[in-house]
Every structure is written in structure tokens, then in C-alpha cells.
Design an enzyme around this catalytic site. Structure first.
Site, PDB file in Angstrom:
ATOM      1  N   HIS A  60       0.837  -1.207   0.000  1.00 57.69           N
ATOM      2  CA  HIS A  60       0.000   0.000   0.000  1.00 57.69           C
ATOM      3  C   HIS A  60       0.874   1.260   0.000  1.00 57.69           C
ATOM      4  CE1 HIS A  60      -3.776   2.214   1.210  1.00 57.69           C
ATOM      5  NE2 HIS A  60      -2.858   3.082   1.612  1.00 57.69           N
ATOM      6  N   GLU A  61       1.833   1.308   0.924  1.00 60.74           N
ATOM      7  CA  GLU A  61       2.694   2.493   1.018  1.00 60.74           C
ATOM      8  C   GLU A  61       3.598   2.619  -0.205  1.00 60.74           C
ATOM      9  OE1 GLU A  61       1.962   4.591   3.105  1.00 60.74           O
ATOM     10  OE2 GLU A  61       0.729   3.338   4.411  1.00 60.74           O
TER      11      GLU A  61
ATOM     12  N   HIS B 120       1.760   4.290  -3.055  1.00 57.66           N
ATOM     13  CA  HIS B 120       1.799   5.752  -2.967  1.00 57.66           C
ATOM     14  C   HIS B 120       3.108   6.292  -3.524  1.00 57.66           C
ATOM     15  CE1 HIS B 120      -1.855   6.345  -0.733  1.00 57.66           C
ATOM     16  NE2 HIS B 120      -1.444   5.691   0.329  1.00 57.66           N
TER      17      HIS B 120
ATOM     18  N   ASP C  89      -7.615   7.984   2.427  1.00 53.80           N
ATOM     19  CA  ASP C  89      -7.214   8.433   1.093  1.00 53.80           C
ATOM     20  C   ASP C  89      -8.434   8.812   0.258  1.00 53.80           C
ATOM     21  OD1 ASP C  89      -4.618   7.817   1.809  1.00 53.80           O
ATOM     22  OD2 ASP C  89      -4.710   5.798   0.972  1.00 53.80           O
TER      23      ASP C  89
END
Length: 378
Positions: free
Chosen positions: A151-152, A155, A227
Site C-alpha cells: 500500500h505504502e 503511494h 485516502d
């Protein structure tokens, strides 16, 4: 909400009378301050009442340098510390944030038995102001850590390959505050205007975490709720406030009526038809879906890098900006990190209960990774 004999009304009326009743020979200067100018009664702001209004905004780089000079006075800074460079690393920080940063760094140095404050403590102080203290004792399952890492990294990779997004500053799967992981991007300099391209790229970057979950796992989690909230708000402002919709044109839609003593928005009175409302909804949806698809396309094109660097992030837990760029250039983990040993992995034991993340107000862009269990993040 109340009648004309409300105590607040009486106080306001008496203040207005006194302001109009002063004679020139009294030599009286009236000064007032507020952090909510939006709820002041218009009578207070008419010409002849307060003749000058001074806005105290967040300090720029020069202002931050001066503030840091005050707060570091008398504290044992290492010789290599440059106050101007530190000011450049803290865009958007207020005076209170800078004071907190220096105090946190001093406490960390004292706790480690050091006689001076080094760059390591200052960097950790910045992170504590932005995202809160580390919570290494929070133990997640291996699957949750893996989802968080991808997930990170979603980004970070989407943000890196978009020309108008802020540079990546740090990526981590170490819990801070109520976030299970975070990606931080900071602007290279103070910015006072935001272009349409910057807004669109920031939205795509914000949706990079959700897109990574879809591309890699074929499943989505509750972790992207924060988000999604940010992206929806940005798209709505682009259409209704900034006039950045090609279909609807340079117009502002809706007019908010606030109750002055409630200090919050009470209701919004639409000044457009139901047909326009439908077009606004469709345009907001189009902007968000376009940003989402852009994020998916970027991750699809760089799937190998996403997988490789996410696995490294799982082992190393934190990747700095220069290390991230080196890994993207194809350098191996050994070349980037040298002989530095990776920290021991957390035990794969799930914690009980659900974790949620609060909407973080921080300089730059902060992408917290909320808890996965139960409910949505708020």
C-alpha cells in the site's frame, strides 16, 4: 440561533457602542485577535471599526529559520546542524510545531545519553510532529504487514512517476500514532498556489495505495478510507470552488451559510438546478476515476519495481528518499544499505481490537495506513 437579547448579542452591541464612542483625545487603540475570522459578525469588520486587519499565516522559510534560532538558543546543537537547512525541511510547520520539534529532539538526545543534538534526533523530531511517535510494540500479522508495505509503496511509486507531485521523503511500515504505515512527500519549497496538474497528480498519488492493493492482491481493504476522503474532497473543490472542470466551466457552485456562534457550517444553500447537481456528481466521479485509473496504469507498468522494493521495505521497515531513488534505478539492496543488518521482523501475531487513523494535518502529504480490522478510518 437565539433572539436579539442573547448575552452574546448584548456583548457585541456594547463593544460596538464603545468603539464608536471613543473620543480622539482618549488616545485609545483597540486590538483584537481571533483564529476564527470566518464567524465574526460583519458589523465588527465594517470600515471605521478595525481599520487594519493583519493575517498571521504559517511562517515561510525565513520565518521558520528565525523561530528555530529562538527555540534552539541555549541547546547543544551539533556543529554540522544548519538552521537554514532545517527550516527548509519543515515546510508548513507553525511556530508551535517548530518548538515541539526542538523539544522532542532534545529529549531523544538526553534519553540516549548524548551531550548534543544531532541530525538523527532532529529528523526523528520532525517525524514525531508529522506522524506521531513510533509504536514498535504494535504487532501485526504477516499478511497485514505485507498489505501495508505494498500500500505504502503504491503511494511512493505513483508519486515518483508523476511530474507534478511532491518528492517522496520517507516510506515506512512502522506504526506511528494510529497509522500502521505511512508515506510522506514534502515540497521542495514553500508553495502558495496549487495548479490543476498538481491537484490531479496528488489525487492519483493518494489513490496509489488502493490501486496497489487491487493490482497485487485483487482485493481491497478499509485502509484506503482516509485516502478516499481526501480525494473526494479535492475533486469536489476542483469542480465547485476552483472552477477547474472543463465541462462545467469557471463557475462556483453553492453558497455556504454558517451560523456565526456555532463556529461550523450549518447548511449549504444550492444556487443551481437539479440538472447541474447531477452534472457536478458525474464530474466529481469522472475526476476521481481518472486519477484511480492513472495510478493503476503506473503500477501496472512498474509492477516489478513495486514487488521488489515492497519486499525490501518489509525487511528494512523504513526507506529514506535517497535509498528509494537508488532502488528505483535498479541498484541492489546490498548496494543501497551496505552491510547494515535489517531489523528483526515483528512476530506474526495479530493484535486484538481495531485500529483507526485520525485525519492527519501535516505539512506536505501524509498517507497514513489505517488499521485493517473492523470499520472505516475516520
Amino acid at each position: 440561533m437565539g433572539g436579539g437579547h442573547d448575552e452574546r448579542e448584548q456583548t457585541l452591541n456594547q463593544l460596538l457602542v464603545e468603539m464608536d464612542g471613543f473620543e480622539m483625545k482618549d488616545n485609545v487603540i483597540l486590538i483584537a485577535a481571533t483564529n476564527r475570522p470566518d464567524i465574526l459578525d460583519p458589523a465588527l469588520l465594517r470600515p471605521g471599526r478595525f481599520d487594519r486587519q493583519i493575517v498571521v499565516d504559517r511562517p515561510d522559510r525565513v520565518g521558520r529559520k528565525k523561530i528555530l534560532e529562538v527555540h534552539t538558543r541555549g541547546k547543544p546543537l551539533a556543529r554540522e546542524i544548519d538552521i537554514d537547512t532545517l527550516a527548509g525541511q519543515t515546510p508548513g510547520f507553525t511556530g508551535a510545531d517548530l518548538s515541539n520539534l526542538v523539544n522532542e529532539a532534545a529529549l531523544l538526545a538526553a534519553r540516549d545519553g548524548k551531550r548534543e543534538i544531532t541530525q538523527v534526533e532532529l529528523e526523528e523530531g520532525i517525524m514525531r510532529v508529522i506522524a506521531g511517535p513510533e509504536k514498535k510494540t504494535r504487532v501485526m500479522s504477516e499478511q497485514e504487514r505485507k498489505i501495508t508495505a505494498y500500500h505504502e509503496m503504491g503511494h511512493a511509486i505513483v508519486g515518483h512517476f508523476l511530474p507534478h507531485s511532491d518528492p517522496i521523503h520517507k516510506i515506512s511500515v512502522i506504526s506511528r500514532g494510529q497509522a500502521l504505515g505511512y508515506t510522506i512527500s514534502l515540497p521542495g519549497e514553500d508553495k502558495f498556489l496549487t495548479t490543476r496538474s498538481e491537484l490531479l497528480d496528488t489525487m492519483a498519488m493518494t489513490l496509489g495505495g488502493r490501486a496497489a492493493e487491487e493490482v497485487v492482491f485483487g482485493e481491497i481493504t478499509t485502509g484506503a478510507s482516509n485516502d478516499l476522503e481526501k480525494v473526494t474532497t479535492s475533486a469536489k473543490q476542483m469542480v465547485m470552488r476552483f472552477g477547474m472542470s472543463e465541462k462545467l466551466g469557471p463557475r462556483v457552485f453553492g453558497h455556504d451559510h454558517g451560523q456565526p456562534f456555532l463556529g461550523r457550517e450549518f447548511h449549504a444553500e444550492p444556487d443551481y438546478s437539479d440538472e447541474i447537481a447531477r452534472e457536478i456528481d458525474l464530474e466529481i466521479r469522472r475526476i476521481v476515476e481518472s486519477a484511480h485509473q492513472q495510478a493503476r496504469d503506473i503500477l501496472g507498468s512498474h509492477r516489478e519495481q513495486l514487488t521488489r522494493i515492497s519486499e525490501i521495505l518489509l525487511k528494512r521497515e523504513t526507506i529514506e528518499a535517497d535509498q528509494f531513488l537508488a532502488l528505483l534505478d535498479g541498484r541492489s539492496e546490498e548496494e543501497v544499505f551496505g552491510s547494515e543488518a535489517a531489523p528483526p521482523p515483528a512476530l506474526p501475531t495479530s493484535t486484538s481490537g481495531s485500529e483507526r487513523t485520525a485525519g492527519a494535518e501535516a505539512p506536505g502529504t501524509f498517507f497514513p495506513r489505517p488499521g485493517l480490522a473492523g470499520g472505516t478510518a475516520e
